[in-house]
Design a protein around this motif. Structure first.
Motif, mmCIF file in Angstrom:
data_model
loop_
_atom_site.group_PDB
_atom_site.id
_atom_site.type_symbol
_atom_site.label_atom_id
_atom_site.label_comp_id
_atom_site.label_asym_id
_atom_site.label_seq_id
_atom_site.Cartn_x
_atom_site.Cartn_y
_atom_site.Cartn_z
ATOM 1 N N GLY A 1 0.765 -1.165 0.040
ATOM 2 C CA GLY A 1 0.101 -0.213 0.033
ATOM 3 C C GLY A 1 0.682 1.138 -0.039
ATOM 4 N N GLN A 2 2.210 0.968 0.134
ATOM 5 C CA GLN A 2 3.083 2.519 0.225
ATOM 6 C C GLN A 2 3.868 2.481 -1.152
ATOM 7 N N PRO A 3 3.904 3.508 -1.732
ATOM 8 C CA PRO A 3 4.598 3.731 -3.216
ATOM 9 C C PRO A 3 6.064 3.421 -2.755
ATOM 10 N N ASP A 4 7.004 2.885 -3.791
ATOM 11 C CA ASP A 4 8.352 2.976 -3.724
ATOM 12 C C ASP A 4 8.724 3.586 -5.099
ATOM 13 N N MET A 5 10.043 3.625 -5.311
ATOM 14 C CA MET A 5 10.519 4.333 -6.393
ATOM 15 C C MET A 5 10.454 3.530 -7.815
ATOM 16 N N MET A 6 10.765 2.358 -7.585
ATOM 17 C CA MET A 6 10.418 1.207 -8.491
ATOM 18 C C MET A 6 9.101 1.379 -9.044
ATOM 19 N N SER A 7 7.756 1.247 -8.375
ATOM 20 C CA SER A 7 6.716 1.427 -8.856
ATOM 21 C C SER A 7 6.253 2.722 -9.497
ATOM 22 N N ILE A 8 6.692 3.623 -8.777
ATOM 23 C CA ILE A 8 6.461 5.232 -9.300
ATOM 24 C C ILE A 8 7.273 5.443 -10.725
ATOM 25 N N LEU A 9 8.479 5.020 -10.705
ATOM 26 C CA LEU A 9 9.003 5.290 -11.860
ATOM 27 C C LEU A 9 8.483 4.389 -13.240
ATOM 28 N N SER A 10 8.094 2.982 -12.635
ATOM 29 C CA SER A 10 7.568 2.258 -13.466
ATOM 30 C C SER A 10 6.187 2.601 -14.168
ATOM 31 N N ASN A 11 5.474 3.286 -13.322
ATOM 32 C CA ASN A 11 4.195 3.814 -13.877
ATOM 33 C C ASN A 11 4.483 5.113 -14.660
ATOM 34 N N TYR A 12 5.265 5.773 -14.212
ATOM 35 C CA TYR A 12 5.961 7.146 -15.114
ATOM 36 C C TYR A 12 6.174 6.617 -16.624
ATOM 37 N N LEU A 13 6.992 5.488 -16.502
ATOM 38 C CA LEU A 13 7.454 5.274 -17.784
ATOM 39 C C LEU A 13 6.381 4.709 -18.800
ATOM 40 N N ALA A 14 5.483 3.767 -18.154
ATOM 41 C CA ALA A 14 4.443 3.244 -18.729
ATOM 42 C C ALA A 14 3.524 4.524 -19.516
ATOM 43 N N GLU A 15 3.219 5.239 -18.633
ATOM 44 C CA GLU A 15 2.396 6.388 -19.209
ATOM 45 C C GLU A 15 2.786 7.233 -20.204
ATOM 46 N N LYS A 16 4.267 7.439 -20.034
ATOM 47 C CA LYS A 16 4.748 8.077 -20.887
ATOM 48 C C LYS A 16 5.116 7.407 -22.153
ATOM 49 N N ASN A 17 5.306 6.367 -22.280
ATOM 50 C CA ASN A 17 5.842 5.585 -23.505
ATOM 51 C C ASN A 17 4.763 4.540 -23.876
ATOM 52 N N LYS A 18 3.682 4.470 -23.095
ATOM 53 C CA LYS A 18 2.605 3.635 -23.607
ATOM 54 C C LYS A 18 3.225 2.165 -23.488
ATOM 55 N N ASN A 19 4.065 1.628 -23.008
ATOM 56 C CA ASN A 19 4.408 0.283 -22.933
ATOM 57 C C ASN A 19 5.371 0.132 -21.616
ATOM 58 N N LYS A 20 5.746 -1.368 -21.365
ATOM 59 C CA LYS A 20 6.390 -1.602 -20.066
ATOM 60 C C LYS A 20 7.830 -1.516 -20.328
ATOM 61 N N TRP A 21 8.461 -0.695 -19.343
ATOM 62 C CA TRP A 21 9.946 -0.642 -19.299
ATOM 63 C C TRP A 21 10.376 -1.547 -18.212
ATOM 64 N N GLU A 22 11.426 -2.256 -18.324
ATOM 65 C CA GLU A 22 12.274 -2.778 -17.408
ATOM 66 C C GLU A 22 13.184 -1.875 -16.610
ATOM 67 N N LEU A 23 13.388 -1.926 -15.351
ATOM 68 C CA LEU A 23 13.866 -0.916 -14.467
ATOM 69 C C LEU A 23 14.859 -1.838 -13.564
ATOM 70 N N TYR A 24 15.975 -1.323 -13.300
ATOM 71 C CA TYR A 24 16.800 -1.912 -12.467
ATOM 72 C C TYR A 24 17.501 -1.110 -11.490
ATOM 73 N N VAL A 25 17.323 -1.606 -10.079
ATOM 74 C CA VAL A 25 18.118 -0.724 -8.973
ATOM 75 C C VAL A 25 19.628 -0.782 -9.151
ATOM 76 N N VAL A 26 20.294 0.401 -9.041
ATOM 77 C CA VAL A 26 21.771 0.278 -9.194
ATOM 78 C C VAL A 26 22.275 0.510 -7.620
ATOM 79 N N HIS A 27 21.688 1.350 -6.835
ATOM 80 C CA HIS A 27 22.182 1.718 -5.672
ATOM 81 C C HIS A 27 20.802 2.059 -4.931
ATOM 82 N N ARG A 28 21.007 2.017 -3.318
ATOM 83 C CA ARG A 28 19.790 2.158 -2.664
ATOM 84 C C ARG A 28 20.172 3.235 -1.745
ATOM 85 N N LEU A 29 19.097 3.879 -1.402
ATOM 86 C CA LEU A 29 19.064 4.914 -0.435
ATOM 87 C C LEU A 29 18.184 4.439 0.728
#
Length: 230
Positions: A30-58
């Motif tokens: 129920g809490q958003p995280d950066m992976m889900s926020i960015l995945s939704n952003y990319l899907a809305e922007k590009n109208k397709n699904k992007w793979e995202l990979y975590v490089v480093h964590r905060l």
């Protein structure tokens, strides 16, 4: 996703500003995280699904610059830079100066701290231990006092290793606990919701072009505004 928080984007990677309190990945249900926020952003922007990979964590309470890869190749190359030290991470922190431990330090002096940290998974804490312990991992950082507003100081911190809660633990052990740090500072509960820590600068080499890229932000935490550099 507020596009003002996107600092850079191309087909290989995306650099953004993470807010304090938002996890990089795997937040509670129920809490958003950066992976889900960015995945939704990319899907809305590009109208397709992007793979995202975590490089480093905060850590979830920490605000600042972070980079995500869009391809396996970019993730592998950025991961190598993280491991071999070519990726540079610089933090700004507001610390509570405990005078009896820090009075010998000069403001323009860069101090290196080396500790051996053990992670307590049950308590979600880390602590310094003797390096002879098998589960102790070497932790190194350097810091410099940028400005003083007694009893607080603004410190610039450069990480050399990436250990669990490293900055909070090492700075507290050095007599400079972070303002608002509820885990490692005895007065943190009274000072704020999150520790005053910002990943303010991130530098790395582009995984495709090899060009050096640097990104820098100012902290949003209100306590940072008492310092003249703002």
């Amino acid at each position: 996703m507020d596009e003002n928080r996107i600092l850079y984007e191309d087909k290989e990677l995306i650099v953004c500003r993470k807010e304090a309190g938002v996890a990089v990945q795997s937040a509670k249900l129920g809490q958003p995280d950066m992976m889900s926020i960015l995945s939704n952003y990319l899907a809305e922007k590009n109208k397709n699904k992007w793979e995202l990979y975590v490089v480093h964590r905060l850590d979830q309470p920490v605000e600042g610059v972070t980079v995500f890869a869009k391809t396996k190749r970019a993730a592998s190359e950025l991961g190598r830079q993280l491991n071999d030290g070519r990726m540079e991470k610089v933090y700004l922190a507001v610390c509570c100066e405990e005078r009896e431990q820090t009075e010998h330090r000069e403001d323009d002096e860069r101090i290196t701290l080396v500790d051996y940290l053990v992670k307590d998974r049950r308590e979600n804490r880390s602590f310094a231990a003797d390096k002879s312990r098998k589960d102790a991992k070497r932790a190194e950082l350097s810091y410099q006092i940028v400005e003083r507003k007694h009893p607080l100081v603004l410190a610039e911190i450069q990480l050399k290793t990436g250990r669990h809660h490293q900055i909070c633990v090492q700075m507290a052990n050095a007599g400079l606990p972070l303002y608002g740090d509820r885990k490692y500072h005895k007065n943190g509960q009274e000072q704020g919701r999150y520790p005053a820590l910002c990943a303010a600068r991130l530098s790395f080499y582009h995984p495709a072009s090899g060009k050096k890229m640097s990104f820098e932000i100012k902290p949003e935490g209100e306590i940072f505004r008492i310092f003249n550099c703002w």
